[in-house]
Design a protein around this motif. Structure first.
Motif, short mmCIF file in Angstrom:
data_model
loop_
_atom_site.label_atom_id
_atom_site.label_comp_id
_atom_site.label_asym_id
_atom_site.label_seq_id
_atom_site.Cartn_x
_atom_site.Cartn_y
_atom_site.Cartn_z
N SER A 1 0.83 -1.21 0.00
CA SER A 1 0.00 0.00 0.00
C SER A 1 0.86 1.26 0.00
O SER A 1 0.50 2.27 -0.60
CB SER A 1 -0.98 0.00 1.18
OG SER A 1 -0.31 -0.07 2.40
N GLY A 2 2.02 1.20 0.64
CA GLY A 2 2.95 2.33 0.59
C GLY A 2 3.46 2.56 -0.82
O GLY A 2 3.57 3.70 -1.28
N MET A 3 3.76 1.47 -1.54
CA MET A 3 4.20 1.59 -2.92
C MET A 3 3.10 2.17 -3.81
O MET A 3 3.35 2.99 -4.69
CB MET A 3 4.69 0.24 -3.43
CG MET A 3 5.97 -0.22 -2.76
SD MET A 3 6.42 -1.95 -3.07
CE MET A 3 6.51 -2.02 -4.83
N VAL A 4 1.85 1.74 -3.56
CA VAL A 4 0.72 2.28 -4.32
C VAL A 4 0.56 3.76 -4.03
O VAL A 4 0.32 4.57 -4.94
CB VAL A 4 -0.58 1.50 -4.01
CG1 VAL A 4 -1.80 2.21 -4.56
CG2 VAL A 4 -0.49 0.08 -4.56
N ALA A 5 0.68 4.14 -2.75
CA ALA A 5 0.55 5.55 -2.37
C ALA A 5 1.61 6.40 -3.07
O ALA A 5 1.30 7.49 -3.58
CB ALA A 5 0.65 5.70 -0.86
N VAL A 6 2.83 5.91 -3.11
CA VAL A 6 3.91 6.66 -3.78
C VAL A 6 3.63 6.76 -5.27
O VAL A 6 3.77 7.83 -5.87
CB VAL A 6 5.28 6.00 -3.50
CG1 VAL A 6 6.35 6.56 -4.41
CG2 VAL A 6 5.67 6.16 -2.04
N SER A 7 3.20 5.66 -5.89
CA SER A 7 2.89 5.68 -7.32
C SER A 7 1.75 6.63 -7.62
O SER A 7 1.78 7.36 -8.61
CB SER A 7 2.53 4.28 -7.81
OG SER A 7 3.64 3.44 -7.73
N PHE A 8 0.73 6.63 -6.76
CA PHE A 8 -0.41 7.54 -6.95
C PHE A 8 0.06 8.99 -6.84
O PHE A 8 -0.29 9.82 -7.67
CB PHE A 8 -1.49 7.24 -5.91
CG PHE A 8 -2.63 8.21 -5.91
CD1 PHE A 8 -3.44 8.36 -7.03
CD2 PHE A 8 -2.90 8.99 -4.80
CE1 PHE A 8 -4.49 9.26 -7.04
CE2 PHE A 8 -3.95 9.89 -4.80
CZ PHE A 8 -4.75 10.02 -5.92
#
Length: 191
Positions: free
Chosen positions: A167-174
């Motif tokens: 979820s941290g990786m998704v947040a950064v990508s977003f």
């Protein structure tokens, strides 16, 4: 397709996951991911698009391509990956390949989250065709927060920190998809 690019982050992530994978599910997730990306490739070709490059990053696979102008075609391309994942699930389950079916279903469901650059978020953006930007950003932001909270909760309950990490990786990508280095909003264009 003219080029496949593999970033260092992808290799580091694969090495770390290989070392941490005690149950042997990593190859199953990689197979599920390959089928998922083939779903995108198939519908890109079917709709008249052109794939220029496949880039494997620590956050997943990124296709650089020229897409047809229709928002519905673009949304169909986005949704083709999860559709291929669910098709693999439907084929693997009766054959007794339950772990492959589960990995593919999990990958398909995760990619349907309404958060760009995931498939669900991108399909919504294409269907909205430039409208409802604030609403879509709000839904994506709340989805990221729920995902992060779920990851923290599972970590605290002793189920590992994988969801929190993802979820941290998704947040950064977003965040990267919507803000330039100057902090101004930008629009992501496929193609």
């Amino acid at each position: 397709m003219s080029r496949i690019q593999v970033r260092d982050g992808f290799l580091v992530l694969m090495a770390a996951l290989w070392c941490a994978d005690e149950s042997g599910v990593l190859p199953l997730f990689l197979l599920a991911a390959a089928v998922h990306e083939c779903g995108h490739l198939f519908v890109i070709r079917l709709s008249g698009g052109t794939v220029h490059r496949l880039c494997l990053t620590a956050c997943g696979a990124v296709l650089k391509c020229s897409l047809p102008p229709s928002p519905f075609s673009r949304a169909a391309i986005c949704l083709a990956g999860p559709a291929a994942s669910f098709a693999l699930t439907a084929l693997a389950n009766p054959l007794g390949a339950y772990r492959l079916a589960g990995a593919s279903a999990l990958l398909g469901l995760f990619n349907l989250l309404p958060v760009p650059p995931l498939d669900g978020g991108m399909a919504l953006r294409h269907l909205a065709d430039g409208r409802f930007t604030r609403l879509l950003n709000g839904v994506a932001g709340v989805s990221v927060l729920v995902l992060l909270a779920g990851g923290v909760l599972l970590w605290k309950l002793g189920f590992g920190g994988w969801l929190f990490l993802v979820s941290g990786m998704v947040a950064v990508s977003f965040g990267r998809a919507h803000f330039t280095h100057h902090g101004r909003p930008m629009t992501a264009h496929a193609g």
